[in-house]
Design a protein around this motif. Structure first.
Motif, mmCIF file in Angstrom:
data_model
loop_
_atom_site.group_PDB
_atom_site.id
_atom_site.type_symbol
_atom_site.label_atom_id
_atom_site.label_comp_id
_atom_site.label_asym_id
_atom_site.label_seq_id
_atom_site.Cartn_x
_atom_site.Cartn_y
_atom_site.Cartn_z
ATOM 1 N N GLU A 115 -5.874 12.517 6.791
ATOM 2 C CA GLU A 115 -5.973 11.054 6.761
ATOM 3 C C GLU A 115 -6.270 10.503 8.155
ATOM 4 O OE1 GLU A 115 -3.331 7.220 5.176
ATOM 5 O OE2 GLU A 115 -2.503 9.256 5.127
ATOM 6 N N TYR A 160 -7.572 1.954 7.981
ATOM 7 C CA TYR A 160 -7.699 2.988 9.001
ATOM 8 C C TYR A 160 -7.003 2.606 10.300
ATOM 9 C CZ TYR A 160 -11.120 5.348 6.027
ATOM 10 O OH TYR A 160 -11.723 6.018 4.995
ATOM 11 N N ASP A 215 -11.387 3.557 -2.989
ATOM 12 C CA ASP A 215 -10.514 4.228 -2.031
ATOM 13 C C ASP A 215 -10.895 3.873 -0.601
ATOM 14 O OD1 ASP A 215 -9.174 5.414 -4.075
ATOM 15 O OD2 ASP A 215 -10.342 7.273 -4.023
ATOM 16 N N LYS A 266 -8.033 1.734 1.988
ATOM 17 C CA LYS A 266 -7.375 2.377 3.121
ATOM 18 C C LYS A 266 -7.515 1.536 4.384
ATOM 19 C CE LYS A 266 -7.558 7.117 1.487
ATOM 20 N NZ LYS A 266 -7.882 8.523 1.812
#
Length: 394
Positions: free
Chosen positions: A54, A11, A5, A9
């Motif tokens: 998030e 960012y 994960d 992602k």
């Protein structure tokens, strides 16, 4: 959060900034999005709440210089996001469909100890999570301990350098069990908690940090029947005598590092270092200021007033002749070059000679008459007149 994960992602995309964004740009983007998705401004909206988490997670990583660097390095190593990665027979664009354990353990490659294992080592070094090594804590090379010791020496030995004998006591592998910690005839077993690595992972939010396994204390092995000599520690005390060279020009209180003179390493690891605290005994005649030696030499009043050539002692050498000019005041310092302590470039410092005018405690009649005649001849000059004027002016 899993390693998968973490790497999947993006960012930068979450905050809507390019990878080259500055810290200020990242902060500005975060503040804007945080206000937009804050739960207080969107009460009851679970979608915006997840978006807020998030955004906060992305900012936590990218606002920290060290964590941002590690994140960038990991994503560069595995490509831009892992969604496009495909192993043998795996279609590109098909999403994340392979096992991280296979990648890091090297089971996906036909070469033992090949690329997969090296990738696992590198990734584990970056984040202290994920991949494992095949080396257990018990067989991993370990550096020996550093040792502290003290030595006293004479002033002359410190200036010239000397070799001293040091008796050292340090930790070493137990001779009875050869360092295993297990009783003779038995063997230790692999620690089930850390699986022999000697390290356990502690989760701290987005990152996991490696620390010594608490069950085996970092050894990677557990001992069921401990050695009676070392009580299962695998360590014993060893005493040895070494010859240590103390360099020329060492000063009192100086701490010297002697590389690889400490405790021996384990399993082929390098030896530790030896740190020696030096104590220098004072000299009855000489002192020291850095690379220069100092000495105070008594002179008579006539020698100081009329000038003279006097003999000055040197350390471990013949006296030298020093010319004192006429009218030398008490406490004046002269420099004799090249008679001091050694420098690192092989040259020597200087000898600083301070003259001290001495007054004889007793005078015979002839000396007294001569001084009285001198006093009468020098009358009319008050040496303290200007001093008194300056004191009154303040």
């Amino acid at each position: 959060m899993s390693t998968k994960d973490y790497l999947e992602k993006d960012y930068y995309a979450v905050l809507g900034v390019p990878k080259s964004a500055t810290a200020a740009e990242i902060k500005t983007a975060y503040r804007k999005l945080a206000r937009q998705y804050h739960p207080d401004a969107n009460k009851g909206n679970t979608e915006t709440e997840e978006k807020f988490k998030e955004v906060s997670e992305a900012y936590d990583v990218l606002s920290d210089t060290k964590r941002r660097k590690e994140y960038d390095e990991a994503r560069t190593l595995f490509g831009s996001g892992l969604g496009g990665y495909a192993g043998t027979g795996a279609p590109r664009g098909g999403g994340f469909n392979f096992d991280f354990g296979d990648l890091f353990s090297g089971s996906g490659t036909s070469h033992q100890g090949g690329a997969g294992e090296r990738i696992g080592d590198l990734f584990g070094g970056l984040f202290n999570r994920g991949g494992r090594t095949t080396t257990t804590g018990a067989t991993r090379p370990r550096r020996g301990q550093d040792i502290e010791s003290e030595v006293s020496m004479s002033f002359g030995e410190a200036v010239d350098g000397t070799t001293v004998s040091l008796r050292l006591t340090s930790s070493s592998a137990c001779a009875a069990c050869s360092g295993t910690g297990a009783k003779a005839g038995t063997t230790p077993r692999v620690c089930p908690t850390c699986e022999g690595t000697g390290a356990a992972s502690r989760n701290l939010g987005n990152f996991a940090f490696s620390e010594p396994c608490r069950d085996c204390r970092g050894r990677g092995l557990l001992v069921d029947d401990p050695c009676p000599v070392c009580e299962g520690s695998g360590r014993g005390k060893s005493t040895r005598t070494i010859q240590a060279r103390i360099p020329a020009g060492v000063g009192d209180g100086q701490r010297i590092r002697l590389k690889a003179k400490g405790a021996p390493g384990e399993n082929g690891g390098p030896a530790g270092d030896l740190y020696v605290q030096v104590h220098v005994k004072p000299h009855p005649v000489f002192g020291r200021t850095g690379e220069n030696l100092t000495v105070t030499v008594p002179v008579t009043f006539p020698e100081a007033a009329l000038g003279a050539e006097i003999k000055v002692p040197t350390l471990k050498g013949m006296p030298v002749t020093l010319r004192i000019p006429e009218g030398t005041p008490n406490g004046r310092t002269f420099r004799v070059r090249g008679r001091g302590a050694p420098r690192k470039d092989g040259t020597k410092g200087d000898l600083l000679v301070t003259v001290q005018v001495t007054v004889p405690p007793h005078l015979d009649d002839k000396a007294r008459a001569a001084l009285e005649e001198f006093r009468d001849a020098s009358e009319g000059t008050d040496l303290r007149e200007e001093l008194i004027k300056q004191a009154r002016s303040e």
